[in-house]
Scaffold this motif. Sequence first.
Motif, PDB file in Angstrom:
ATOM      1  N   GLU A 137       0.830  -1.205   0.000  1.00 56.93           N
ATOM      2  CA  GLU A 137       0.000   0.000   0.000  1.00 56.93           C
ATOM      3  C   GLU A 137       0.866   1.259   0.000  1.00 56.93           C
ATOM      4  N   LEU A 138       1.898   1.267   0.809  1.00 63.57           N
ATOM      5  CA  LEU A 138       2.770   2.437   0.926  1.00 63.57           C
ATOM      6  C   LEU A 138       3.562   2.702  -0.350  1.00 63.57           C
ATOM      7  N   THR A 139       3.837   1.649  -1.107  1.00 65.48           N
ATOM      8  CA  THR A 139       4.644   1.803  -2.319  1.00 65.48           C
ATOM      9  C   THR A 139       3.796   1.827  -3.588  1.00 65.48           C
ATOM     10  N   GLY A 140       2.479   1.872  -3.434  1.00 70.85           N
ATOM     11  CA  GLY A 140       1.612   1.887  -4.610  1.00 70.85           C
ATOM     12  C   GLY A 140       1.721   0.618  -5.434  1.00 70.85           C
ATOM     13  N   GLY A 141       1.971  -0.513  -4.743  1.00 72.37           N
ATOM     14  CA  GLY A 141       2.062  -1.800  -5.422  1.00 72.37           C
ATOM     15  C   GLY A 141       3.418  -2.119  -6.016  1.00 72.37           C
ATOM     16  N   ARG A 142       4.380  -1.222  -5.842  1.00 72.37           N
ATOM     17  CA  ARG A 142       5.715  -1.453  -6.435  1.00 72.37           C
ATOM     18  C   ARG A 142       6.588  -2.370  -5.589  1.00 72.37           C
ATOM     19  N   GLY A 143       6.328  -2.411  -4.292  1.00 73.53           N
ATOM     20  CA  GLY A 143       7.144  -3.222  -3.408  1.00 73.53           C
ATOM     21  C   GLY A 143       8.464  -2.555  -3.086  1.00 73.53           C
ATOM     22  N   VAL A 144       9.364  -3.306  -2.459  1.00 69.13           N
ATOM     23  CA  VAL A 144      10.679  -2.782  -2.082  1.00 69.13           C
ATOM     24  C   VAL A 144      11.756  -3.398  -2.964  1.00 69.13           C
ATOM     25  N   ASN A 145      12.898  -2.703  -3.046  1.00 68.72           N
ATOM     26  CA  ASN A 145      14.011  -3.191  -3.858  1.00 68.72           C
ATOM     27  C   ASN A 145      14.901  -4.170  -3.098  1.00 68.72           C
ATOM     28  N   VAL A 146      14.970  -3.973  -1.769  1.00 72.82           N
ATOM     29  CA  VAL A 146      15.873  -4.783  -0.940  1.00 72.82           C
ATOM     30  C   VAL A 146      15.159  -5.192   0.345  1.00 72.82           C
ATOM     31  N   VAL A 147      15.356  -6.447   0.759  1.00 74.24           N
ATOM     32  CA  VAL A 147      14.885  -6.920   2.061  1.00 74.24           C
ATOM     33  C   VAL A 147      16.085  -7.423   2.852  1.00 74.24           C
ATOM     34  N   LEU A 148      16.225  -6.933   4.085  1.00 77.85           N
ATOM     35  CA  LEU A 148      17.211  -7.466   5.022  1.00 77.85           C
ATOM     36  C   LEU A 148      16.433  -8.255   6.056  1.00 77.85           C
ATOM     37  N   ASN A 149      16.595  -9.575   6.051  1.00 78.86           N
ATOM     38  CA  ASN A 149      15.701 -10.442   6.818  1.00 78.86           C
ATOM     39  C   ASN A 149      16.432 -11.333   7.817  1.00 78.86           C
ATOM     40  N   ALA A 150      15.792 -11.482   8.999  1.00 80.35           N
ATOM     41  CA  ALA A 150      16.251 -12.470   9.974  1.00 80.35           C
ATOM     42  C   ALA A 150      15.062 -13.233  10.549  1.00 80.35           C
ATOM     43  N   LEU A 151      13.868 -13.002   9.995  1.00 81.48           N
ATOM     44  CA  LEU A 151      12.659 -13.658  10.487  1.00 81.48           C
ATOM     45  C   LEU A 151      12.417 -14.969   9.737  1.00 81.48           C
ATOM     46  N   THR A 152      11.719 -15.894  10.376  1.00 80.50           N
ATOM     47  CA  THR A 152      11.582 -17.233   9.815  1.00 80.50           C
ATOM     48  C   THR A 152      10.138 -17.555   9.444  1.00 80.50           C
ATOM     49  N   GLY A 153       9.921 -18.795   9.030  1.00 76.88           N
ATOM     50  CA  GLY A 153       8.570 -19.283   8.745  1.00 76.88           C
ATOM     51  C   GLY A 153       7.913 -18.540   7.594  1.00 76.88           C
ATOM     52  N   GLU A 154       6.663 -18.142   7.793  1.00 78.26           N
ATOM     53  CA  GLU A 154       5.874 -17.503   6.741  1.00 78.26           C
ATOM     54  C   GLU A 154       6.376 -16.117   6.357  1.00 78.26           C
ATOM     55  N   TYR A 155       7.263 -15.562   7.175  1.00 81.29           N
ATOM     56  CA  TYR A 155       7.811 -14.249   6.848  1.00 81.29           C
ATOM     57  C   TYR A 155       8.631 -14.295   5.554  1.00 81.29           C
ATOM     58  N   ILE A 156       9.271 -15.418   5.294  1.00 79.80           N
ATOM     59  CA  ILE A 156      10.140 -15.512   4.114  1.00 79.80           C
ATOM     60  C   ILE A 156       9.342 -15.397   2.815  1.00 79.80           C
ATOM     61  N   PRO A 157       8.298 -16.209   2.583  1.00 77.04           N
ATOM     62  CA  PRO A 157       7.531 -16.024   1.350  1.00 77.04           C
ATOM     63  C   PRO A 157       6.837 -14.664   1.270  1.00 77.04           C
ATOM     64  N   ARG A 158       6.435 -14.100   2.425  1.00 76.09           N
ATOM     65  CA  ARG A 158       5.833 -12.771   2.404  1.00 76.09           C
ATOM     66  C   ARG A 158       6.860 -11.734   1.950  1.00 76.09           C
ATOM     67  N   ASN A 159       8.083 -11.877   2.429  1.00 74.87           N
ATOM     68  CA  ASN A 159       9.146 -10.969   1.987  1.00 74.87           C
ATOM     69  C   ASN A 159       9.364 -11.066   0.477  1.00 74.87           C
ATOM     70  N   LEU A 160       9.384 -12.275  -0.019  1.00 73.25           N
ATOM     71  CA  LEU A 160       9.592 -12.474  -1.456  1.00 73.25           C
ATOM     72  C   LEU A 160       8.449 -11.875  -2.268  1.00 73.25           C
ATOM     73  N   SER A 161       7.250 -11.917  -1.710  1.00 70.65           N
ATOM     74  CA  SER A 161       6.086 -11.434  -2.450  1.00 70.65           C
ATOM     75  C   SER A 161       6.077  -9.920  -2.612  1.00 70.65           C
ATOM     76  N   ILE A 162       6.795  -9.205  -1.747  1.00 72.94           N
ATOM     77  CA  ILE A 162       6.780  -7.741  -1.829  1.00 72.94           C
ATOM     78  C   ILE A 162       8.070  -7.165  -2.419  1.00 72.94           C
ATOM     79  N   LEU A 163       8.930  -8.037  -2.914  1.00 70.14           N
ATOM     80  CA  LEU A 163      10.126  -7.553  -3.608  1.00 70.14           C
ATOM     81  C   LEU A 163       9.753  -7.142  -5.027  1.00 70.14           C
ATOM     82  N   SER A 164      10.260  -6.011  -5.450  1.00 68.15           N
ATOM     83  CA  SER A 164      10.025  -5.565  -6.819  1.00 68.15           C
ATOM     84  C   SER A 164      10.777  -6.465  -7.788  1.00 68.15           C
ATOM     85  N   ASN A 165      10.478  -6.356  -9.055  1.00 70.93           N
ATOM     86  CA  ASN A 165      11.138  -7.179 -10.064  1.00 70.93           C
ATOM     87  C   ASN A 165      12.654  -6.949 -10.030  1.00 70.93           C
ATOM     88  N   GLY A 166      13.412  -8.044  -9.935  1.00 71.98           N
ATOM     89  CA  GLY A 166      14.862  -7.927  -9.857  1.00 71.98           C
ATOM     90  C   GLY A 166      15.366  -7.491  -8.499  1.00 71.98           C
TER      91      GLY A 166
END
Length: 257
Positions: free
Chosen positions: A180-209
Motif C-alpha cells: 500500500e505504501l509503495t503503490g504496489g511497487r514493493g521494495v528493492n531490498v529486504v534485510l531479513n532475519a525472520l523465519t517461517g511464513e515471513y520468508i515467502p511474504r518478503n519475497l512477495s513484496i520484492l520488486s522485479n529484480g
Amino acid sequence: SAERRAPAAGEVEIRVRATGLNFRDVLNVLGMYPGDPGPLGLECAGEIAAVGEGVAEFQVGDEVVALTQGCFSTFVIAPAVFVASKPKRLSFAEAATIPSSFLTASYGLGHLAQMVAGDRILIHAAAGGLGLAATKLAQQVGAEVFATAGNEEKRSYLRSLGIQHVMNSRTLDFATEVMELTGGRGVNVVLNALTGEYIPRNLSILSNGGRFVEVGKIGIWDVTRVKQTRPDVSYFVLDLGQEARQTPAFIGEMLRH
C-alpha cells in the motif's frame, strides 16, 4: 579459566575492556545454533597488550576494536587484519557494539545488495543492533527505509530516527502495508532475519529484480527454493564469520573504513 598465550605472527593480544553481546551468543548458550558456534564473544574493544611478529600498525597501549572469537575473556588473541583503531570519541562500550553489526550491514546492503540512493529497503527487527546499523547506512546513502519492530516502544524509537514507514514485526500484515505504501511497487531490498511464513511474504513484496539478504540462521531457504518462487530475485545468505574466513583482507578493510 582460559590460558593466556603470546600472539603469533600477524596477531595481536588485546586486553578486553568491553565485549559485544550478539544473538549468536544467545543461540550458543541455548544450544540452538546450527553447527559449531565456537567460543562466546565475537567482538570487543580494548587495548593492545602484545604484538606478534610482522605487525607494524599497532603498538602496546593502542586503543582498538576487533572482530574475533572468544571475546568473553580478560585477554583475547586477534588476527591484526581484523583489528582497527578505536575512534577517540567512542567509549570502549560504544565501540564494542560496532564490528559485528555494522560489518554485517555494510557487507549485506553495500557489497551484496549494492544499495543506492532511492532504493526502497525493508529492514526487519530494525530496533536491534544489526537493524539500527542497517538503518544508519541506508539513510546515509539516501535509501527509503521501511522498518519493522516487535513492540510500540521500539517502533516509536524508530520513528524518532526519522523513519516514516514503521510496522509490526510480530504479524504478517507488514506485507500488505508495504504494498500500500509503495503503490504496489514493493521494495528493492529486504534485510531479513525472520523465519517461517515471513520468508515467502518478503519475497512477495520484492520488486522485479529485487535483492533479498538473509542473515538468519534457523529455517532459512536455500537458493533453489527461492528461485522456484521468485526466479528474478537475487538471493544472498550472509554469514559474516564465513565471509571473514574466506576474504579476511576485504572484511578487515571494511572494518577499518
